[in-house]
Enzyme design. Structure first.
Site, short mmCIF file in Angstrom:
data_model
loop_
_atom_site.label_atom_id
_atom_site.label_comp_id
_atom_site.label_asym_id
_atom_site.label_seq_id
_atom_site.Cartn_x
_atom_site.Cartn_y
_atom_site.Cartn_z
N CYS A 1 0.79 -1.22 0.00
CA CYS A 1 0.00 0.00 0.00
C CYS A 1 0.83 1.28 0.00
O CYS A 1 0.43 2.27 -0.64
CB CYS A 1 -0.99 0.00 1.16
N ARG B 1 16.33 0.93 0.50
CA ARG B 1 15.98 -0.26 -0.27
C ARG B 1 15.36 -1.33 0.62
O ARG B 1 15.59 -2.53 0.45
CB ARG B 1 17.22 -0.82 -0.99
N SER B 2 14.55 -0.92 1.57
CA SER B 2 13.88 -1.89 2.44
C SER B 2 12.85 -2.67 1.64
O SER B 2 12.37 -2.22 0.60
CB SER B 2 13.18 -1.19 3.60
N ASP C 1 20.91 2.73 -1.20
CA ASP C 1 20.86 2.28 0.18
C ASP C 1 22.17 2.65 0.86
O ASP C 1 23.05 3.26 0.24
CB ASP C 1 20.59 0.78 0.26
N ILE C 2 22.32 2.25 2.10
CA ILE C 2 23.45 2.72 2.88
C ILE C 2 24.80 2.28 2.31
O ILE C 2 25.80 2.98 2.45
CB ILE C 2 23.31 2.24 4.35
#
Length: 367
Positions: free
Chosen positions: A184, A219-220, A242-243
Site C-alpha cells: 500500500c 531499499r527496504s 541504500d546505505i
C-alpha cells in the site's frame, strides 16, 4: 496546495489525491453485501505505531469498516505489580487466530516489532487472502516479476502465480483474472506521481513512466525496493540507493539488439551502479526518500532544477529549502497509503467471494 511564493516550488498536500480514492472506497463499501472487518495488531509500545493504529481506526470508522485492534506484547497496558511484557509477545498467535477467523476480512500488523528477518517471517504468517498491506512474498513475487493479473484461486496456492498470457488492454484484468495486491505505501506514492503528471497517460499501459529518471533512497523490502521495482516496471530508469550501494533498475535492455523488435524486457532487471548519490540526484526527475531517521537529509544543492521530491519517511528527509530546487514537494503520503490499504481490503474480500463456490461477483475497484 501552497501557492508559489518568491519563485519557490509547490508544497503539495495529498488531500486531493486521498479524496478521490476515499470516494472510490466509500462507493465500493456501499456495494458490498456486508460490513467488512479489519484487524490491526499492535505488538509494541512505540508511539508511531500507536498513532498509526488510531489513524487507521479513524479512517475505518469514517468509511463504515469495522476495525478491531488487538494489543499484545508491550502494547498491553500493565497493571501495577505485573511483569512487563516484551515487544512481540503473542503476536504470531494473534495473526494465526485472525487468519482462521471467517469474520475477519483483512489483517494489518504495525511494524517494526522485532526488525529484520523476524518481521519478514511474520509477514509470511499473514494469509495472502487477508494481507491488506501486500507484504506477503506471493505479492512481492508478482510485483518483482511484473505479474499484474492473477486468478483469485492462486492466492490459496503455494505455487507462484503464472504470467497471464491473454492480451492486456489498459489496466483492465483479462477474463477470469483480477489484479494482484500491491504494497500500500509504494502504491500510494505511485498514485501521487500519477496525479501530478509524472506518469504520461498517452503512453502504453505498463510503460507510462518511460523517459523519467527516479532516485529512491532506502531499499527496504517494505517500501524502497518494492517502489523502485514498481517504477521500473512502469518504464522509469530508477536508482535504488541504500546505505552501502546504489543499484539501477530498468526494463530497457542495456545493449541494443538490431535483430530484436522488443523495446523493453518483460520485467525490470537490477545492475550495480557506479554513480554516487549526488550524481544520481543531479539527473533525477523525481527523488523519493524513505529513510527512518530524523538526522538524514537529502542535500538541496544536489537536486536537479525542477525535480519532484516526495518524503515517505515519518521524519522529514529533505532540507527546509527543498522548494528552492524542487518544482513540487510532497511532504507526506500517509493519507493516500491508508486508502490504498482499504482498497486492498475491498479487493481481497471480493477475491475471497469469487474463489468460493457459489460466491458473488461483487465490485472490483479500479487501480
Amino acid at each position: 496546495m501552497a501557492p508559489d511564493a518568491a519563485g519557490k516550488g509547490i508544497l503539495l498536500k495529498v488531500d486531493f489525491v486521498a479524496d478521490a480514492f476515499r470516494a472510490e472506497v466509500k462507493d465500493g463499501l456501499a456495494d458490498s453485501h456486508r460490513t467488512l472487518t479489519l484487524v490491526g495488531i499492535l505488538a509494541t509500545n512505540a508511539s508511531p505505531s500507536r498513532f498509526y493504529a488510531e489513524f487507521t481506526r479513524k479512517q475505518c470508522e469514517g468509511l463504515g469498516v469495522k476495525f478491531i485492534l488487538k494489543e499484545v506484547g508491550s502494547a498491553v497496558k500493565q497493571n501495577e505489580g505485573e511483569e512487563a511484557r516484551s515487544d512481540g509477545d503473542g503476536v504470531e498467535e494473534v495473526i494465526i487466530e485472525a487468519n482462521e477467523d471467517d469474520n475477519v476480512d483483512g489483517i494489518m500488523v504495525y511494524y517494526p516489532i522485532f526488525g529484520g528477518q523476524q518481521d519478514h517471517y511474520l509477514q509470511q504468517i499473514v494469509s495472502p487472502l487477508k494481507d491488506v498491506e501486500g507484504l506477503h512474498s506471493k505479492f512481492h513475487y508478482n510485483m518483482y516479476h511484473n505479474i499484474r493479473f492473477i486468478t483469485p484461486a492462486s492466492l490459496a496456492s503455494t505455487i507462484p502465480s503464472p504470467k497471464v498470457t491473454q492480451p492486456i488492454i489498459d489496466d483492465i484484468p483479462p477474463p477470469g483474472t483480477v489484479k494482484s495486491i500491491i504494497p500500500c505505501t509504494p502504491l500510494g506514492v505511485v498514485k501521487c506521481l500519477e496525479y501530478i503528471g509524472v506518469y504520461n497517460k498517452i503512453l502504453t499501459y505498463g510503460d507510462r513512466a518511460y523517459g523519467k529518471t527516479v532516485t529512491v533512497i532506502n531499499r527496504s523490502e517494505v517500501v524502497g525496493r518494492p517502489l523502485a521495482a514498481l517504477l521500473a516496471n512502469d518504464g522509469a530508469r530508477v536508482f535504488s540507493a541504500d546505505i552501502d550501494s546504489i543499484q539501477e533498475y530498468t526494463k530497457r535492455p542495456r545493449s541494443s539488439n538490431p535483430t530484436s523488435a522488443r523495446q523493453y524486457l518483460p520485467r525490470h532487471t537490477s545492475h550495480l551502479c557506479t554513480l554516487s548519490l549526488d550524481e544520481c540526484l543531479a539527473v533525477s526527475d523525481v527523488v523519493i526518500s524513505a529513510v527512518p531517521s530524523a538526522s538524514y537529509k537529502v542535500k538541496t544543492e544536489w537536486l536537479k532544477e525542477g525535480c519532484v521530491c516526495v518524503n515517505v519517511a515519518a521524519d522529514k528527509n529533505f532540507e527546509k529549502d527543498v522548494r528552492d530546487k524542487a518544482s513540487i514537494y510532497i511532504p507526506a503520503v500517509g493519507k493516500v497509503t491508508i486508502l490504498m490499504l482499504l482498497r486492498n481490503l475491498l479487493r481481497l474480500s471480493h477475491y475471497n467471494d469469487v474463489s468460493t463456490p457459489g460466491g458473488s461477483e461483487g465490485i472490483i475497484p479500479s487501480q
